[in-house]
Design a protein around this motif. Structure first.
Motif, short mmCIF file in Angstrom:
data_model
loop_
_atom_site.label_atom_id
_atom_site.label_comp_id
_atom_site.label_asym_id
_atom_site.label_seq_id
_atom_site.Cartn_x
_atom_site.Cartn_y
_atom_site.Cartn_z
N HIS A 153 0.82 -1.21 0.00
CA HIS A 153 0.00 0.00 0.00
C HIS A 153 0.85 1.26 0.00
CE1 HIS A 153 -2.03 -3.29 2.19
NE2 HIS A 153 -3.09 -2.90 1.53
N SER A 154 2.17 1.13 0.01
CA SER A 154 3.07 2.28 0.07
C SER A 154 4.44 1.87 -0.47
CB SER A 154 3.21 2.77 1.52
OG SER A 154 3.91 1.80 2.30
N ILE A 155 5.28 2.88 -0.71
CA ILE A 155 6.64 2.61 -1.19
C ILE A 155 7.41 1.75 -0.19
CG2 ILE A 155 8.87 3.67 -1.70
CD1 ILE A 155 6.94 4.00 -3.95
N ASP A 156 7.29 2.06 1.10
CA ASP A 156 7.99 1.27 2.12
C ASP A 156 7.54 -0.18 2.08
OD1 ASP A 156 9.43 3.44 2.95
OD2 ASP A 156 8.17 3.88 4.68
N GLU A 157 6.24 -0.39 1.96
CA GLU A 157 5.72 -1.77 1.91
C GLU A 157 6.16 -2.47 0.64
OE1 GLU A 157 1.76 -1.48 4.73
OE2 GLU A 157 1.53 -1.93 2.60
N LEU A 158 6.29 -1.74 -0.44
CA LEU A 158 6.79 -2.34 -1.67
C LEU A 158 8.21 -2.85 -1.47
CD1 LEU A 158 6.49 -3.05 -4.66
CD2 LEU A 158 7.30 -0.74 -5.21
N GLY A 159 9.04 -2.07 -0.81
CA GLY A 159 10.40 -2.51 -0.54
C GLY A 159 10.44 -3.77 0.31
N THR A 160 9.58 -3.82 1.32
CA THR A 160 9.48 -5.01 2.17
C THR A 160 9.05 -6.22 1.36
OG1 THR A 160 8.94 -3.66 4.10
CG2 THR A 160 8.37 -6.00 4.20
N ALA A 161 8.06 -6.00 0.50
CA ALA A 161 7.56 -7.10 -0.33
C ALA A 161 8.63 -7.62 -1.28
CB ALA A 161 6.33 -6.65 -1.11
N LEU A 162 9.33 -6.72 -1.95
CA LEU A 162 10.32 -7.14 -2.94
C LEU A 162 11.49 -7.87 -2.30
CD1 LEU A 162 10.37 -4.04 -5.33
CD2 LEU A 162 9.18 -6.22 -5.63
N ALA A 163 11.78 -7.55 -1.04
CA ALA A 163 12.85 -8.26 -0.34
C ALA A 163 12.53 -9.73 -0.16
CB ALA A 163 13.10 -7.61 1.03
N ALA A 164 11.24 -10.09 -0.23
CA ALA A 164 10.82 -11.49 -0.09
C ALA A 164 10.81 -12.24 -1.43
CB ALA A 164 9.43 -11.55 0.54
N SER A 165 11.22 -11.57 -2.51
CA SER A 165 11.24 -12.17 -3.86
C SER A 165 9.90 -12.80 -4.22
CB SER A 165 12.35 -13.22 -3.96
OG SER A 165 13.61 -12.65 -3.72
N PRO A 166 8.82 -12.00 -4.21
CA PRO A 166 7.49 -12.55 -4.49
C PRO A 166 7.30 -12.86 -5.97
CG PRO A 166 7.35 -10.18 -4.34
CD PRO A 166 8.79 -10.54 -4.01
N ASP A 167 6.31 -13.68 -6.24
CA ASP A 167 5.92 -13.95 -7.62
C ASP A 167 4.98 -12.87 -8.14
OD1 ASP A 167 7.04 -16.77 -8.33
OD2 ASP A 167 6.28 -16.94 -6.30
#
Length: 210
Positions: free
Chosen positions: A102-116
Motif C-alpha cells: 500500500h506504500s513505497i515502504d511496503e513495496l520494498g518489504t515485499a520485494l525483499a521477499a522475492s514474491p511472484d
C-alpha cells in the motif's frame, strides 16, 4: 515473470468456490477469516479439490503453514503475515508467493521477499473495509509497474469497467471481492468479468499497456 489470469476473484469459502468456479474462473484466492484451524484445513483441502477439477489456480490467503502441509501451490500474505512467516520454508516447499502493498515502504518489504506477484491497493475507494490508505489511483499503478519485475495485481474498488483501465495501466491481473459477492447474480457478474478481461487473456491480441 509469472503469467497470471487477468481476472482474480477473492472468495471467502468453498461454498462460493463451488458455486462460481463452473463459470470459468482460472485464478482464485481462498480468503478464510476467523475460523478454527480444523475448519481452515478442511476448507483448504476442499478448495484444492475443486480447483483441480476446474483447472483453476488456487491461492491461499494467510495460512502458509497449512498450505505447505496440504500441498498447495500458492500463498498470499499481507505485510503483518509476511513479517511473521518463515519465508525459507515457503520457498523450500515450492510455494509461489503474493504480497500486499500500500506504500513505497511496503513495496520494498515485499520485494525483499522475492514474491511472484505484488498486489497494490486500494486502487479505488473500497467498501470491503475501512482502509488507512487513500485510493492509489491508476498513476500509482503505472509507477509500480515501472518499479518491479514480478507480476502486478490491482485490487480495491474495481468493477469490470475499472478493471480494464487498471489492466491498461500496467496491472497483470485485477483482484475483486465486493463487486462479486454483493451482486444480485454473482454468476452473471463473474461472466461479465471474464468477458471484460478477455482481451488481456489472449496474449496474441493483448492490448498495449499505457
Amino acid at each position: 515473470m509469472l503469467r497470471l489470469d487477468p481476472f482474480y476473484p477473492i472468495l471467502p469459502d468453498t461454498e462460493w468456490l463451488g458455486r462460481l468456479l463452473p463459470e470459468g474462473i482460472k485464478l482464485v484466492q481462498l480468503r478464510i477469516k476467523d475460523k478454527p484451524n480444523a475448519v481452515v484445513r478442511e476448507e483448504i483441502a476442499k478448495a484444492m479439490g475443486l480447483c483441480r477439477a476446474h483447472k483453476c489456480e488456487l491461492v491461499i490467503n494467510d495460512y502458509w503453514r497449512e498450505a505447505i502441509e496440504l500441498g498447495a501451490h500458492f500463498v498470499h500474505l499481507g505485510q503483518e503475515d509476511l513479517a511473521a512467516a518463515d519465508l525459507a520454508a515457503i520457498k523450500r516447499a515450492g510455494l509461489r508467493l503474493g504480497v500486499s502493498t500500500h506504500s513505497i515502504d511496503e513495496l520494498g518489504t515485499a520485494l525483499a521477499a522475492s514474491p511472484d506477484y505484488v498486489a497494490l491497493g486500494p486502487i479505488y475507494a473500497t467498501m470491503l473495509k475501512k482502509m488507512p490508505w487513500a485510493p492509489q489511483g491508476l498513476p500509482r499503478l503505472a509507477e509500480w509497474r515501472s518499479r518491479i519485475d514480478c507480476a502486478l495485481v490491482a485490487i480495491g474498488g474495481l468493477t469490470p469497467e475499472r478493471a480494464q483501465l487498471a489492466l491498461a495501466a500496467g496491472a497483470d491481473s485485477v483482484a475483486v471481492i465486493t463487486d462479486i459477492v454483493t451482486s444480485d447474480s454473482p454468476e452473471e457478474r463473474v461472466r461479465r468479468w471474464i468477458t471484460a478481461t478477455a482481451p488481456w487473456r489472449d496474449l496474441s491480441t493483448r492490448p498495449p499497456q499505457c
